[in-house]
Design an enzyme around this catalytic site. Structure first.
Site, PDB file in Angstrom:
ATOM      1  N   SER A 246       0.964  -1.133   0.084  1.00  0.00           N
ATOM      2  CA  SER A 246       0.110  -0.071  -0.031  1.00  0.00           C
ATOM      3  C   SER A 246       0.838   1.392   0.068  1.00  0.00           C
ATOM      4  O   SER A 246       2.118   1.187   0.150  1.00  0.00           O
ATOM      5  CB  SER A 246      -0.705   0.059   1.220  1.00  0.00           C
ATOM      6  OG  SER A 246      -0.126   0.329   2.483  1.00  0.00           O
ATOM      7  N   ASP A 247       0.096   2.204  -0.489  1.00  0.00           N
ATOM      8  CA  ASP A 247       0.981   3.578   0.093  1.00  0.00           C
ATOM      9  C   ASP A 247       0.625   3.953   1.340  1.00  0.00           C
ATOM     10  O   ASP A 247      -0.093   3.230   2.169  1.00  0.00           O
ATOM     11  CB  ASP A 247       0.252   4.778  -0.760  1.00  0.00           C
ATOM     12  CG  ASP A 247       1.186   5.953  -1.109  1.00  0.00           C
ATOM     13  OD1 ASP A 247       2.403   6.065  -0.302  1.00  0.00           O
ATOM     14  OD2 ASP A 247       1.238   6.652  -1.891  1.00  0.00           O
TER      15      ASP A 247
END
Length: 706
Positions: A246-247
């Site tokens: 994920s970011d």
């Protein structure tokens, strides 16, 4: 090297569940934006964007991650640590030089490894769909082929140094405003032909160790929880074998693991945004309850291990200290090749007589060159020449600054023209600048705009009264040159009153020298625009962004009704003439294209043509091959390009082999690519709007791929 898949299976089988879960969560190091030290990071580990513990007993190294789009970043993590500050991604792409993109990746990989980092959060490659997007400067272009080509080579350069690279942000992170609450809506088939095609080609060509998801939703589902994107497209259709992270703060729940997310990043930020870290106790509970299949847990771990072993980050062999002088030369080459001469009415190259007066005005030219802000910001050797706080609202407001790299265009121009008298005015007001401009033989106005992560531009104007400054200077001195240091296209109400316009982007730590060399003619400009410069926002698909003035945290929907017709394709579809077209860029010499031959045999199209330097100076040209009609229907698409360096009078034969997907449409119902039977027209041009040679070819048509 041993089979990384086999080795990953063998190592994962020996792990305890505690060890498995430990690989699935990355935490941020303490820094200016996040000052709290996390107890999960051992003492002595350098602070950076991410840390994931290893499993020493099994030879699994910890993951130490740094942001890295334009160099090994240090936004407040490690006092005193500096790195080569490369030019903006748009500047790199403007060179249309894949070999230089690979060299840029090698710089990042070598400097990362020397600091102990083994994962670089590089490969930023979202398409430039909106000229207001604050992060466009980090990305490469509006075109899938150019973007994929440059991104793949940059990733290859990093990973050849034994450092994992990501590609990001998957997918449609094309605006920054309220990005955590933005829903990007697009036709799925058009998505496959545009943004996803860029990722598909880049992943094929470079096999990045990880793919980072975007913050936003795509068609109603968060990117990190998007089964269609992560499982059906990335992992199933494309056969991607690395891991998906994920970011930072982009994991809304543990259920993302079922949708294809393999690792939570920046877990502390998830605690802020979603009130809980997603892949910690919640994921363990899901496994215990049977909601998370054990096979899926093993798959998540194996993907991370596979990339470690495939890239070789477990090889702890000592590496020599990076050659920072050589790295500066690469930064200089990127800046030289990326600067675009947009307009020139005989003002350039400068050739002042002894004693001539050159006025240099504005843009902090006495101090350095501008750089973008956010997680891509790189502290150059010696530190910044200046940091001007801007501020604002939202999570990123604290790092919203105008950074200046210490490469002064003013001093570099003095080096180029020692016999001229160069006067400087800061451009604080037109009233002060006009007398300086009036008594000069030539006036050079430097204009800057601070752009970066977390913010979109409200419009395309230059801030701080710079448009009025340029208008006043050009009225006082008709021989005015404008040098733009921006991360996006800008409006140019003064365009017809100046004699030359130079787009320098954010040119990196050697940018001042590169700009001076271009202006002086020591280097022949060869940059070409990787994005279209519109005449105004009224020419774009969305003249006004949804929810103007909405507060931070407001849900927003952006409908990409242009579909796959991004940038120059939108202008072709709507019949509009931009201010400057994709691929445009002038030179101090002239080139001609001759003898186009096109073959439609085999799986697609191959083309060959001659490029001739018909001018009086050596220079580089980038001829571009476009599709102009597919099966009888108008369709403008970039099919290929080559950067060619030629002496005066020299000729080079250029060959382009076209990827069949660039000739095809994606059939969503059939889940395949389809080339229709019929006549296909192609053209060679100096830009998307300046096509010079044309030919047609018959294709039988076929269906292929997924």
């Amino acid at each position: 090297m041993s089979d990384p898949d086999l080795r990953a299976r063998e190592v994962e089988a020996q792990m305890t569940d505690d060890e498995r879960f430990s690989l699935l969560v990355g935490v941020m190091g303490a820094g200016e934006m996040w000052p709290l030290r996390d107890e999960r990071i051992p003492q002595g580990v350098p602070m950076s964007a991410g840390y994931v513990p290893g499993v020493p007993r099994l030879g699994v190294p910890a993951l130490l991650m740094s942001d890295a789009g334009l160099g090994v970043t240090n936004p407040g993590y490690r006092p005193g640590d500096t790195a080569t500050a490369l030019p903006a991604g748009l500047a790199l792409a403007a060179g249309f030089d894949p070999a230089l993109a690979r060299a840029s990746g090698e710089v990042i990989g070598r400097e990362a490894r020397s600091r102990g980092f083994n994962v670089q959060l590089a490969g930023a490659m979202n398409l430039a769909r909106d000229p207001r997007n604050g992060r466009n400067f980090e990305y490469f272009s509006e075109d899938p082929l150019l973007t994929a080509t440059m991104a793949a080579e940059a990733v290859n350069g990093i990973q050849q140094q034994g450092v994992i690279s990501t590609v990001k942000h998957f997918c449609l992170n094309c605006n920054e405003t309220n990005r955590h609450w933005l829903d990007a809506v697009i036709d799925p088939a058009a998505h496959r032909e545009s943004d996803l095609l860029a990722f598909e080609i880049a992943i094929e060509r470079s096999q990045p160790g990880a793919v980072m998801t975007a913050y936003n939703k795509v068609n109603g589902e968060y990117a990190a929880a998007n089964d269609t994107l992560l499982n059906r497209v990335l992992k199933d259709a494309w056969g991607y074998r690395g891991w998906v992270m994920s970011d930072w703060g982009g994991t809304p729940g543990w259920e993302c693991a079922l949708a294809g997310l393999d690792q939570e990043s920046g877990a502390q930020l998830d605690g802020l945004f979603w009130q809980s870290e997603a892949f910690g106790d919640r994921l363990r509970a899901a496994l215990a309850a049977g909601a998370l299949p054990r096979d899926r847990l093993s798959d998540m771990v194996r993907r991370i291990l596979r990339s470690m072993f495939a890239v070789g980050i477990d090889d702890r062999a000592a590496t020599p200290a990076p050659d920072m002088v050589a790295h500066n030369e690469i930064a200089l080459r990127i800046a030289r090749q990326g600067i675009v001469l947009l307009a020139n009415r005989g003002a350039l190259p400068l050739a002042p007589e002894p004693g001539a007066v050159i006025a240099v005005i504005g843009g902090y030219a006495q101090a350095g060159v501008a750089a973008g802000y956010g997680s891509s910001a790189v502290v150059p050797p010696g530190g910044y020449a200046g940091v001007i706080p801007i501020g604002g609202t939202g999570l990123m407001a604290g790092i919203r600054n105008l950074h200046l790299h210490p490469s002064s265009p003013l001093e570099e121009l003095r080096n180029q023209f020692p016999a001229a008298r160069i006067e400087f005015d800061p451009g604080a007001s037109p009233a002060e600048a006009v007398p300086v401009a009036r008594r000069a033989d030539v006036a050079i106005v430097f204009a800057v705009r601070a752009e970066g992560e977390g913010f979109d531009g409200a419009d395309l104007s230059l801030p701080w009264g710079q448009d009025a400054l340029i208008a006043a200077v050009s009225a006082a001195n008709p021989n005015t040159v404008v040098v733009l240091q921006t991360g996006n296209p800008v409006a140019m109400p003064w365009r017809e009153s100046v004699n030359a316009i130079v787009q320098a982007w954010y040119p990196g730590q050697a940018g001042g020298r590169a700009i001076a060399e271009i202006l002086a003619g020591q280097v022949n400009p060869s940059g070409r625009l990787p994005i279209t410069f519109p005449a105004g926002l009224g020419q774009t698909p969305r003249p006004q962004l949804p929810g103007p003035g909405a507060g931070w945290g407001t849900p927003t929907t952006i409908e990409y009704t242009e579909g796959a017709d991004v940038g120059y394709r939108w202008f072709a579809r709507t019949g509009q003439t931009p201010m400057f077209a994709f691929g445009h860029g002038l030179s101090y010499t002239d080139f001609e294209y001759r003898d186009l031959v096109v073959d439609g045999g085999g799986d697609g199209i191959t083309a060959g043509f001659d490029v001739v330097n018909v001018g009086e100076r050596a220079g580089a040209d980038t001829p571009q091959l476009y599709l102009t009609a597919a099966a009888g229907e108008p369709s403008l698409r970039l099919l290929g390009f080559r950067r060619v360096e030629l002496d005066p009078g020299a000729t080079s034969r250029v060959f382009v082999e076209v990827d069949p997907r660039l000739l095809a449409r994606y059939d969503g119902a059939a889940g395949s690519w389809r080339i229709g039977a019929g006549e296909y027209a192609v053209a060679v041009g100096a830009s998307a709007a300046e096509l010079r040679l044309a030919a047609t070819v018959e294709l039988a048509g076929r269906t292929f791929g997924r």
